[in-house]
Design a protein around this motif. Structure first.
Motif, PDB file in Angstrom:
ATOM      1  N   UNK A   1       0.809  -1.223   0.000  1.00 34.37           N
ATOM      2  CA  UNK A   1       0.000   0.000   0.000  1.00 34.37           C
ATOM      3  C   UNK A   1       0.838   1.267   0.000  1.00 34.37           C
ATOM      4  N   UNK A   2       1.988   1.221   0.644  1.00 33.73           N
ATOM      5  CA  UNK A   2       2.838   2.408   0.780  1.00 33.73           C
ATOM      6  C   UNK A   2       3.761   2.635  -0.424  1.00 33.73           C
ATOM      7  N   UNK A   3       3.691   1.768  -1.434  1.00 31.60           N
ATOM      8  CA  UNK A   3       4.599   1.853  -2.583  1.00 31.60           C
ATOM      9  C   UNK A   3       3.859   2.296  -3.845  1.00 31.60           C
ATOM     10  N   UNK A   4       4.635   2.802  -4.780  1.00 34.57           N
ATOM     11  CA  UNK A   4       4.101   3.167  -6.097  1.00 34.57           C
ATOM     12  C   UNK A   4       4.403   2.061  -7.088  1.00 34.57           C
ATOM     13  N   UNK A   5       3.543   1.902  -8.077  1.00 36.94           N
ATOM     14  CA  UNK A   5       3.803   0.947  -9.151  1.00 36.94           C
ATOM     15  C   UNK A   5       5.051   1.386  -9.898  1.00 36.94           C
ATOM     16  N   UNK A   6       5.810   0.417 -10.360  1.00 36.42           N
ATOM     17  CA  UNK A   6       6.919   0.753 -11.238  1.00 36.42           C
ATOM     18  C   UNK A   6       8.269   0.252 -10.801  1.00 36.42           C
ATOM     19  N   UNK A   7       9.253   0.718 -11.516  1.00 42.77           N
ATOM     20  CA  UNK A   7      10.610   0.212 -11.383  1.00 42.77           C
ATOM     21  C   UNK A   7      11.282   0.501 -10.037  1.00 42.77           C
ATOM     22  N   UNK A   8      11.113   1.688  -9.440  1.00 41.84           N
ATOM     23  CA  UNK A   8      11.815   1.933  -8.167  1.00 41.84           C
ATOM     24  C   UNK A   8      11.479   0.916  -7.078  1.00 41.84           C
ATOM     25  N   UNK A   9      10.207   0.570  -6.936  1.00 38.99           N
ATOM     26  CA  UNK A   9       9.848  -0.414  -5.905  1.00 38.99           C
ATOM     27  C   UNK A   9      10.361  -1.802  -6.278  1.00 38.99           C
ATOM     28  N   UNK A  10      10.455  -2.105  -7.560  1.00 43.06           N
ATOM     29  CA  UNK A  10      11.006  -3.389  -7.998  1.00 43.06           C
ATOM     30  C   UNK A  10      12.506  -3.475  -7.713  1.00 43.06           C
ATOM     31  N   UNK A  11      13.200  -2.382  -7.926  1.00 39.62           N
ATOM     32  CA  UNK A  11      14.637  -2.341  -7.624  1.00 39.62           C
ATOM     33  C   UNK A  11      14.861  -2.537  -6.128  1.00 39.62           C
ATOM     34  N   UNK A  12      14.093  -1.813  -5.321  1.00 38.49           N
ATOM     35  CA  UNK A  12      14.234  -1.912  -3.871  1.00 38.49           C
ATOM     36  C   UNK A  12      13.998  -3.338  -3.394  1.00 38.49           C
ATOM     37  N   UNK A  13      12.925  -3.946  -3.851  1.00 33.65           N
ATOM     38  CA  UNK A  13      12.608  -5.316  -3.433  1.00 33.65           C
ATOM     39  C   UNK A  13      13.700  -6.282  -3.895  1.00 33.65           C
ATOM     40  N   UNK A  14      14.116  -6.144  -5.124  1.00 37.19           N
ATOM     41  CA  UNK A  14      15.140  -7.022  -5.689  1.00 37.19           C
ATOM     42  C   UNK A  14      16.454  -6.881  -4.920  1.00 37.19           C
ATOM     43  N   UNK A  15      16.835  -5.658  -4.600  1.00 41.09           N
ATOM     44  CA  UNK A  15      18.076  -5.427  -3.857  1.00 41.09           C
ATOM     45  C   UNK A  15      18.004  -6.031  -2.459  1.00 41.09           C
ATOM     46  N   UNK A  16      16.849  -5.898  -1.805  1.00 38.52           N
ATOM     47  CA  UNK A  16      16.701  -6.483  -0.474  1.00 38.52           C
ATOM     48  C   UNK A  16      16.778  -8.009  -0.538  1.00 38.52           C
ATOM     49  N   UNK A  17      16.178  -8.603  -1.557  1.00 36.57           N
ATOM     50  CA  UNK A  17      16.249 -10.062  -1.724  1.00 36.57           C
ATOM     51  C   UNK A  17      17.686 -10.500  -1.988  1.00 36.57           C
ATOM     52  N   UNK A  18      18.366  -9.801  -2.853  1.00 36.11           N
ATOM     53  CA  UNK A  18      19.755 -10.114  -3.163  1.00 36.11           C
ATOM     54  C   UNK A  18      20.612  -9.999  -1.904  1.00 36.11           C
ATOM     55  N   UNK A  19      20.431  -8.931  -1.159  1.00 36.10           N
ATOM     56  CA  UNK A  19      21.185  -8.738   0.082  1.00 36.10           C
ATOM     57  C   UNK A  19      20.950  -9.879   1.056  1.00 36.10           C
ATOM     58  N   UNK A  20      19.721 -10.352   1.154  1.00 34.02           N
ATOM     59  CA  UNK A  20      19.423 -11.435   2.096  1.00 34.02           C
ATOM     60  C   UNK A  20      20.164 -12.717   1.748  1.00 34.02           C
ATOM     61  N   UNK A  21      20.566 -12.868   0.494  1.00 30.72           N
ATOM     62  CA  UNK A  21      21.324 -14.050   0.073  1.00 30.72           C
ATOM     63  C   UNK A  21      22.826 -13.855   0.219  1.00 30.72           C
ATOM     64  N   UNK A  22      23.242 -12.590   0.286  1.00 26.60           N
ATOM     65  CA  UNK A  22      24.671 -12.315   0.394  1.00 26.60           C
ATOM     66  C   UNK A  22      25.157 -12.218   1.833  1.00 26.60           C
ATOM     67  N   UNK A  23      24.283 -11.857   2.739  1.00 21.69           N
ATOM     68  CA  UNK A  23      24.689 -11.647   4.134  1.00 21.69           C
ATOM     69  C   UNK A  23      24.166 -12.764   5.000  1.00 21.69           C
TER      70      UNK A  23
END
Length: 108
Positions: free
Chosen positions: A86-108
């Motif tokens: 609900x707090x996010x906008x449609x589009x690429x910025x929220x996809x980048x944020x989610x993807x980066x958080x997922x990637x980070x969870x696999x690296x750390x």
């Protein structure tokens, strides 16, 4: 099963990691981007994540096709499917944020 492979590939030395966001992007544009990355002499050291949006019909199928087509061009290519909050906008910025958080969870 994919998680195990992802963890194994990420545990090795990474030279470059790319997040390619997508929201209703034509598959040909994404292919061109991936082909350009794959043409680099050190592309076998690249980790590529496709940041997809669940709201886009067919996003997972598109990502799976790209992963299948380019799996042998990079150290790893994978995707995430972002579900809009609900707090996010449609589009690429929220996809980048989610993807980066997922990637980070696999690296750390």
């Amino acid at each position: 099963k994919a998680e195990v492979k992802l963890e194994e590939n990420l545990s090795k030395s990474i030279n470059h990691t790319f997040i390619i966001p997508n929201f209703k992007e034509e598959v040909e544009i994404l292919k061109e981007t991936l082909e350009n990355l794959a043409s680099h002499s050190d592309s076998k050291n690249y980790i590529v994540f496709l940041g997809m949006e669940k709201l886009e019909e067919g996003a997972e199928t598109k990502a799976q096709k790209l992963v299948s087509e380019f799996h042998d061009k990079f150290k790893l290519i994978w995707y995430t499917i972002h579900t809009l909050k609900d707090s996010e906008s449609k589009g690429k910025p929220s996809n980048i944020d989610y993807c980066a958080r997922e990637l980070k969870s696999h690296l750390i």
